[in-house]
Design a protein around this motif. Structure first.
Motif, PDB file in Angstrom:
ATOM      1  N   SER A  99       0.815  -1.229   0.000  1.00 36.41           N
ATOM      2  CA  SER A  99       0.000   0.000   0.000  1.00 36.41           C
ATOM      3  C   SER A  99       0.842   1.270   0.000  1.00 36.41           C
ATOM      4  O   SER A  99       0.422   2.276  -0.603  1.00 36.41           O
ATOM      5  CB  SER A  99      -0.904   0.025   1.240  1.00 36.41           C
ATOM      6  OG  SER A  99      -1.664  -1.138   1.288  1.00 36.41           O
ATOM      7  N   ASN A 174      -6.992   3.938  -1.846  1.00 36.84           N
ATOM      8  CA  ASN A 174      -5.712   3.350  -1.431  1.00 36.84           C
ATOM      9  C   ASN A 174      -5.670   3.093   0.082  1.00 36.84           C
ATOM     10  O   ASN A 174      -5.049   2.130   0.531  1.00 36.84           O
ATOM     11  CB  ASN A 174      -4.552   4.257  -1.846  1.00 36.84           C
ATOM     12  CG  ASN A 174      -4.364   4.272  -3.347  1.00 36.84           C
ATOM     13  OD1 ASN A 174      -4.734   3.321  -4.041  1.00 36.84           O
ATOM     14  ND2 ASN A 174      -3.817   5.355  -3.860  1.00 36.84           N
ATOM     15  N   LYS A 177      -7.384  -0.055   0.640  1.00 43.05           N
ATOM     16  CA  LYS A 177      -6.481  -1.161   0.285  1.00 43.05           C
ATOM     17  C   LYS A 177      -5.514  -1.430   1.433  1.00 43.05           C
ATOM     18  O   LYS A 177      -5.203  -2.593   1.744  1.00 43.05           O
ATOM     19  CB  LYS A 177      -5.693  -0.817  -0.986  1.00 43.05           C
ATOM     20  CG  LYS A 177      -6.494  -0.988  -2.269  1.00 43.05           C
ATOM     21  CD  LYS A 177      -5.636  -0.638  -3.482  1.00 43.05           C
ATOM     22  CE  LYS A 177      -6.516  -0.617  -4.731  1.00 43.05           C
ATOM     23  NZ  LYS A 177      -5.846   0.028  -5.864  1.00 43.05           N
ATOM     24  N   ASN A 180      -7.210  -3.442   4.017  1.00 44.97           N
ATOM     25  CA  ASN A 180      -7.232  -4.869   3.672  1.00 44.97           C
ATOM     26  C   ASN A 180      -5.889  -5.516   3.981  1.00 44.97           C
ATOM     27  O   ASN A 180      -5.833  -6.632   4.487  1.00 44.97           O
ATOM     28  CB  ASN A 180      -7.551  -5.047   2.176  1.00 44.97           C
ATOM     29  CG  ASN A 180      -8.990  -4.671   1.867  1.00 44.97           C
ATOM     30  OD1 ASN A 180      -9.833  -4.654   2.766  1.00 44.97           O
ATOM     31  ND2 ASN A 180      -9.267  -4.349   0.615  1.00 44.97           N
TER      32      ASN A 180
END
Lengths: 184, 151
Positions: A99, A174, A177, A180
Motif C-alpha cells: 500500500s 488506497n 487497500k 485490507n
C-alpha cells in the motif's frame, strides 16, 4: 583600497545584478496580455454601455473568489500535510509495502495538482485584474479580450479542482487497500 | 586655491595608495567620501532613507509578484471576503506520523479525511458560467446584473 573592499564591491555588483534580474522577471512576468476580441459594431456598443456595471460585478466575483481560493488552499494543505504525509510515513515505517507506494504516488500527484491549481488561480486572477484595470468604455475590444481570457483561465482552475477531487477519492481507495493489507 | 588644494590632496592620496601597493580609488568612492565629509550626518540620514525605500520597493515587488497579495484579504475592499474564511481548529485534524496501524487507526484517519473532504465540497468550484455575458450584465436588455458569486 584593500582586498576586502574589492571583494565587497564585486559582491555588491553581482548581488545588484541578480536583484535587478529577479525584479525584472517578476515585474514583466506579471503583466497580462490578451488578444483584443473581434467584435461586431453592435456588440461593441453593448459592451460600451454595460461594461462599467460588468466591472463592478466582476470585482465582487474576484473578492468572493479570493476567499474561495484561501479556503480551498487551506483545506488542500491540511489534507496533504496533516493527513496524507503522516499516514504515508506511518505506513512505510510499519512495513506495508503493497500500500505504501500507492499512497505515496497519489500524494505526489496531489501535491503537483495543488501547485497547478495555485498557478492557474494566479493566471486567472491576473486576467480578471487586467479586465478591471482597463478603461472599458474606451477599449471595449481589449476589455472583452481580457474577459474571454479570464473565462478560459477560470475553466482551468475548475478543471484543477476536479482533478484534486479525483485524487482525494483515489487516496481514499488506497487507504481502504491498506486496511485490507492490515487485516491480512 | 581651493581647487588646487583639493587636487593636491587627491594626488597625495593616490601616491599614498600606490606606495602601500593599493589600487587607486574609483570615482564612486571619491564622490562618496567627499559627500560624507561635506554633509556628515544629513548625508548618512539620506543614505538610510534611500536604503529603506529600496528595501521597501523590493519587498513590495516580491509581495505582488509572488502572488501573496492575491491571498491577502486584509486589503481594502475585501471585508466581505474576510467573513467567508473558514476558521479551523487545526489540532483536531492532526494525524500522528508514528505508531502502529490497525483498524481503529484507519477508521480514525478516514473520519478526519472525510470531514476535510466534505468541508471542501461546500466551496465554489470556479464554474466558468459565472463570467458569462448575461451574468455580468453584458446584454442588450438593461437587466440588473446578478452577482452570481458563491453564496
Amino acid at each position: 583600497m584593500t582586498l576586502g573592499h574589492c571583494i565587497i564591491r564585486n559582491m555588491f555588483k553581482k548581488i545588484s545584478i541578480v536583484v535587478l534580474a529577479v525584479l525584472a522577471v517578476f515585474i514583466f512576468g506579471q503583466i497580462s496580455y490578451a488578444k483584443p476580441a473581434d467584435l461586431s459594431p453592435e456588440k461593441e456598443s453593448i459592451i460600451k454601455q454595460t461594461c462599467v456595471s460588468a466591472q463592478t460585478v466582476l470585482q465582487r466575483i474576484q473578492h468572493n473568489d479570493a476567499a474561495t481560493r484561501v479556503n480551498r488552499g487551506q483545506g488542500y494543505e491540511t489534507i496533504v500535510s496533516r493527513l496524507m504525509v503522516p499516514l504515508n510515513t506511518r505506513t512505510t515505517s510499519n512495513g506495508y509495502n503493497d500500500s505504501a507506494p500507492l499512497l505515496i504516488d497519489t500524494t505526489k500527484n496531489f501535491q503537483q495538482a495543488l501547485e497547478n491549481f495555485k498557478e492557474d488561480y494566479e493566471s486567472y486572477d491576473n486576467s480578471v485584474s487586467a479586465a478591471l484595470r482597463i478603461k472599458c468604455q474606451d477599449k471595449p475590444a481589449d476589455f472583452y479580450g481580457y474577459l474571454e481570457d479570464a473565462r478560459s483561465e477560470r475553466q482551468k482552475v475548475s478543471n484543477g479542482i476536479t482533478n484534486l477531487a479525483g485524487l482525494i477519492g483515489e487516496y481514499r481507495v488506497n487507504v481502504l487497500k491498506l486496511n485490507n493489507e492490515v487485516q491480512q | 586655491m581651493t581647487i588646487l588644494a583639493e587636487r593636491k590632496k587627491a594626488l597625495v592620496h593616490k601616491v599614498k595608495h600606490a606606495a602601500q601597493g593599493r589600487k587607486p580609488d574609483n570615482w564612486f568612492t571619491r564622490l562618496f567620501s567627499r559627500l560624507a565629509q561635506r554633509f556628515g550626518l544629513p548625508f548618512g540620514i539620506l543614505l538610510a532613507i534611500l536604503a529603506a525605500l529600496l528595501l521597501t520597493a523590493i519587498s513590495m515587488t516580491l509581495y505582488f509578484a509572488s502572488g501573496t497579495s492575491k491571498l491577502d484579504l486584509s486589503r481594502p475592499g475585501y471585508e466581505s471576503a474576510r467573513g467567508q474564511i473558514r476558521q479551523t481548529d487545526g489540532n483536531n485534524q492532526n494525524f500522528s506520523a508514528s505508531g502502529d496501524i490497525d483498524n481503529e487507526v484507519i477508521k480514525d484517519f478516514l473520519s478526519k479525511y472525510d470531514k476535510e473532504a466534505k468541508d471542501l465540497s461546500q466551496y465554489s468550484t470556479f464554474n466558468e458560467s459565472i463570467l458569462g455575458d448575461p451574468q455580468l450584465g453584458i446584454t442588450e436588455q438593461q437587466t440588473t446584473p446578478s452577482d452570481g458569486a458563491n453564496p
